[in-house]
Design a protein around this motif. Structure first.
Motif, PDB file in Angstrom:
ATOM      1  N   LEU A 135       1.348  -1.545   4.461  1.00 17.28           N
ATOM      2  CA  LEU A 135       1.808  -0.366   3.733  1.00 17.28           C
ATOM      3  C   LEU A 135       1.106  -0.178   2.388  1.00 17.28           C
ATOM      4  O   LEU A 135       0.878   0.951   1.963  1.00 17.28           O
ATOM      5  N   ASN A 136       0.795  -1.273   1.696  1.00 15.14           N
ATOM      6  CA  ASN A 136       0.168  -1.144   0.377  1.00 15.14           C
ATOM      7  C   ASN A 136      -1.349  -1.297   0.428  1.00 15.14           C
ATOM      8  O   ASN A 136      -2.014  -1.406  -0.605  1.00 15.14           O
ATOM      9  N   LYS A 137      -1.903  -1.324   1.647  1.00 10.32           N
ATOM     10  CA  LYS A 137      -3.359  -1.282   1.875  1.00 10.32           C
ATOM     11  C   LYS A 137      -4.095  -2.431   1.187  1.00 10.32           C
ATOM     12  O   LYS A 137      -5.177  -2.254   0.640  1.00 10.32           O
ATOM     13  N   ASP A 138      -3.483  -3.628   1.275  1.00  9.56           N
ATOM     14  CA  ASP A 138      -4.146  -4.808   0.718  1.00  9.56           C
ATOM     15  C   ASP A 138      -4.697  -5.715   1.809  1.00  9.56           C
ATOM     16  O   ASP A 138      -5.135  -6.842   1.536  1.00  9.56           O
ATOM     17  N   GLY A 139      -4.670  -5.244   3.065  1.00  9.72           N
ATOM     18  CA  GLY A 139      -5.192  -6.029   4.174  1.00  9.72           C
ATOM     19  C   GLY A 139      -4.207  -7.012   4.758  1.00  9.72           C
ATOM     20  O   GLY A 139      -4.535  -7.744   5.697  1.00  9.72           O
ATOM     21  N   LEU A 140      -2.968  -7.039   4.250  1.00  6.45           N
ATOM     22  CA  LEU A 140      -1.937  -7.953   4.735  1.00  6.45           C
ATOM     23  C   LEU A 140      -0.814  -7.164   5.396  1.00  6.45           C
ATOM     24  O   LEU A 140      -0.400  -6.112   4.897  1.00  6.45           O
ATOM     25  N   ASP A 165      14.288  -1.108   4.122  1.00  4.47           N
ATOM     26  CA  ASP A 165      13.736  -2.104   3.226  1.00  4.47           C
ATOM     27  C   ASP A 165      12.279  -2.360   3.595  1.00  4.47           C
ATOM     28  O   ASP A 165      11.867  -2.133   4.742  1.00  4.47           O
ATOM     29  N   VAL A 166      11.498  -2.852   2.630  1.00  5.91           N
ATOM     30  CA  VAL A 166      10.113  -3.249   2.881  1.00  5.91           C
ATOM     31  C   VAL A 166       9.888  -4.627   2.285  1.00  5.91           C
ATOM     32  O   VAL A 166      10.237  -4.885   1.123  1.00  5.91           O
ATOM     33  N   ALA A 193      10.751   3.905  10.593  1.00  2.21           N
ATOM     34  CA  ALA A 193       9.618   3.240   9.946  1.00  2.21           C
ATOM     35  C   ALA A 193       8.565   4.250   9.522  1.00  2.21           C
ATOM     36  O   ALA A 193       7.893   4.065   8.500  1.00  2.21           O
ATOM     37  N   ASP A 194       8.405   5.327  10.277  1.00  2.00           N
ATOM     38  CA  ASP A 194       7.444   6.365   9.904  1.00  2.00           C
ATOM     39  C   ASP A 194       7.859   7.076   8.621  1.00  2.00           C
ATOM     40  O   ASP A 194       7.014   7.450   7.805  1.00  2.00           O
ATOM     41  N   TYR A 199       6.416   7.539   2.798  1.00  2.00           N
ATOM     42  CA  TYR A 199       6.689   7.413   1.369  1.00  2.00           C
ATOM     43  C   TYR A 199       5.819   6.331   0.723  1.00  2.00           C
ATOM     44  O   TYR A 199       5.108   6.584  -0.262  1.00  2.00           O
ATOM     45  N   VAL A 200       5.848   5.114   1.276  1.00  2.00           N
ATOM     46  CA  VAL A 200       5.166   3.988   0.640  1.00  2.00           C
ATOM     47  C   VAL A 200       3.652   4.109   0.766  1.00  2.00           C
ATOM     48  O   VAL A 200       2.911   3.838  -0.182  1.00  2.00           O
TER      49      VAL A 200
END
Length: 365
Positions: A135-140, A165-166, A193-194, A199-200
């Motif tokens: 979700l935060n595009k850090d590769g994890l 929750d995330v 989840a979508d 949002y995130v």
């Protein structure tokens, strides 16, 4: 004082003292009992070091909610995500375990465990959805968790709702951003989840639907008016107002709201007819007429809403909403609409007759 003791004191101070001020010896005893129960609960949770420890420490595995997953910072081998529920207090926890059942990570610090502030007992009934995505595009790979909750008492007793929750992955662990979780749930972005990913990941938010003070604010933030259902109405106690229905698009979902806007463009009232549904499938109509026979125009909404079934299938319901005009605003119907079972071919004109008959109007010949 160790970390465990500090954590317990903080729990009592934040979730106990703020809600239950100590004013008497009896209350002091209650607070001491709460602390003792929380300590015992924490000890049971801390004792879970292996899958074999789950049941003997008062937890049960939630069926069909265990998934093999490759988590980048946990190594090159697949691990297993397991969700468990405390049998006594209905608090949820998640575990990450290796192929031998050893717990590599666990947490019960979840948004769903704080629905009832200051209490150990929570209204969690199960898992609605689990999704794994970056979700935060850090590769994890992160974890999206949506639970089902149901209050046993109060104004919403017996009605189910979702809590989102995330968990963000980082260095062989996961962390939560409480600000993100708060907005997900405060502004009803917890339906799937979508929704949460929109949002995130994409920065699309429904917050403006609840915070805008003018129609221009809505329009400037992506609100799409449904023009064929806009009306200007003279409400007896509220004045001349424009009824403005519309949606904000969250990926494949349309989030439906209705606003009453005065001649200066300010929002004076808002309604959310779709409730817990995922999406406005189609709006069948809106009308403003006296429904309950008090001489004041009310608002009736008839629409089709879609949502995902237990197997992920698309389901559609026909639902009506009624808002009765009162001297100080509008009150949502809690009688007729709960008993209404909509059919695909229902028409707004016929629905109006049915509601009026419900309130004792003579049947039209």
């Amino acid at each position: 004082m160790g970390r465990k003791q500090i954590a317990m004191v903080l729990f009592v101070c934040i979730y106990g003292l703020l809600w239950y001020p100590v004013q008497s010896l009896a209350q002091e005893d209650s607070l001491a009992a709460l602390l003792q129960k929380y300590e015992a609960y924490q000890e049971r949770f801390a004792a879970i070091e292996n899958v074999a420890d789950i049941e003997e420490n008062g937890y049960e595995v939630i069926e069909n909610q265990s998934f093999p997953i490759l988590l980048e910072s946990f190594g090159e081998e697949e691990v297993t995500f397991i969700s468990i529920m405390d049998k006594q207090y209905h608090r949820l926890a998640v575990l990450i375990v290796d192929d031998e059942g050893k717990v590599l990570f666990k947490t019960d610090q979840l948004e769903t465990n704080y629905r009832f502030m200051g209490q150990l007992e929570q209204p969690v009934t199960g898992i609605a959805a689990v999704s794994f995505r970056d979700l935060n595009k850090d590769g994890l790979t992160d974890i999206v968790l949506i639970t089902n909750c149901e209050n046993s008492e109060g104004d919403y007793a017996g009605k189910t709702y979702k809590t989102g929750d995330v968990l963000f992955q980082k260095d062989g662990s996961f962390y939560r951003d409480w600000r993100i979780s708060d907005k997900i749930n405060r502004f009803s972005m917890n339906k799937s989840a979508d929704f949460i990913a929109a949002y995130v990941q994409d920065g699309i938010s429904t917050e403006i639907l609840y915070t805008a003070s003018t129609l221009d604010e809505l329009l400037n933030n992506g609100f799409q008016v449904i023009p064929e259902q806009c009306y200007t109405v003279d409400f007896e106690k509220q004045g001349r107002l424009r009824v403005v229905p519309g949606v904000i698009r969250m990926r494949i979902y349309d989030i439906f709201m209705i606003y009453l806007v005065n001649e200066q463009g300010y929002i004076v009232w808002s309604f959310q007819p779709m409730g817990e549904y995922d999406n406005l499938y189609s709006l069948k109509g809106i009308t403003c007429k006296d429904m309950d026979g008090d001489g004041m125009k009310d608002i009736v909404v008839l629409a089709r809403y879609s949502y995902a079934g237990d197997e992920g299938e698309l389901l559609i319901d026909v639902r009506c909403s009624v808002y009765y005009q009162r001297t100080d605003g509008f009150v949502e119907d809690t009688e007729f609409c709960d008993s209404y079972r909509g059919e695909e071919d229902d028409k707004l004109s016929e629905l109006v007759k049915t509601i009026r008959e419900y309130w004792g109007w003579p049947k039209e010949e």
